[in-house]
Write an enzyme that holds these catalytic residues in place. Structure first.
Site, PDB file in Angstrom:
ATOM      1  N   ARG A  61       0.812  -1.220   0.000  1.00 60.43           N
ATOM      2  CA  ARG A  61       0.000   0.000   0.000  1.00 60.43           C
ATOM      3  C   ARG A  61       0.840   1.263   0.000  1.00 60.43           C
ATOM      4  NH1 ARG A  61      -5.446  -1.426   3.412  1.00 60.43           N
ATOM      5  NH2 ARG A  61      -6.004  -3.182   2.080  1.00 60.43           N
ATOM      6  N   GLU A  98       7.800  -9.686  14.791  1.00 64.33           N
ATOM      7  CA  GLU A  98       7.342 -10.277  16.042  1.00 64.33           C
ATOM      8  C   GLU A  98       7.336 -11.802  15.949  1.00 64.33           C
ATOM      9  OE1 GLU A  98       4.773  -8.109  14.249  1.00 64.33           O
ATOM     10  OE2 GLU A  98       6.354  -6.738  14.806  1.00 64.33           O
TER      11      GLU A  98
END
Length: 174
Positions: A61, A98
């Site tokens: 995006r 993560e």
């Protein structure tokens, strides 16, 4: 013309892409021409302040936001992509997520004269991807002048992972 509340055009999708995540979707914002024009106007103000020579957009995006902004401002655009998506010689950086590691790559062409670079993406969350992109800009010889995001999820602390002396602008902060 009436002021546009951009936040009202960000859709919340619970449990996407996985349970427990509240996804902030800018597609409704992008569908509204007046709202998208306001996004470009506000990001254009960021460009006026930071004076970039080049916009670098992060897959995927960030391509939409970054190319629209670069076109509106009359400056160049360079994409940062996942591995194996760019032709020719690339420079890459591995970074920690993560849940594992990932890699970003950039084509070094166009950075020979140390352009001032504004990194653009739709969302700042944990900051790992944007920080890796900053490393790439440095590796190819660009001068990072700032970051610009449409949305920032402040509770995730992404801004703290970005270079301290570099301005970070977000249009909508949650």
């Amino acid at each position: 013309m009436t002021a546009i509340d951009l936040r009202q055009l960000v859709r919340e999708i619970p449990d996407f892409p996985q349970p427990g995540i509240l996804f902030r979707d800018i597609i409704p914002l992008m569908r509204c021409p007046h709202a998208w024009a306001e996004v470009m106007r506000q990001l254009g103000t960021v460009c006026d302040q930071l004076q970039p020579d080049l916009i670098v957009g992060i897959e995927s995006r960030g391509f939409i936001v970054g190319t629209a902004l670069a076109t509106a401002r009359g400056i160049g655009f360079s994409p940062v992509r996942k591995p194996g998506k760019l032709p020719g010689t690339v420079i890459g950086v591995d970074y920690i997520l993560e849940y594992g590691t990932d890699r970003l790559e950039i084509v070094p062409d166009g950075f020979e004269h140390k352009p001032r670079v504004l990194i653009v993406d739709d969302l700042l969350a944990t900051g790992g991807t944007a920080a890796a992109c900053a490393q790439l800009v440095d590796a190819v010889g660009g001068e990072l002048c700032g970051f610009a995001f449409v949305v920032e999820l402040a509770d995730l602390g992404g801004k703290a992972k970005l270079p301290e002396a570099v301005p970070v602008e977000s249009l909508i902060i949650y």
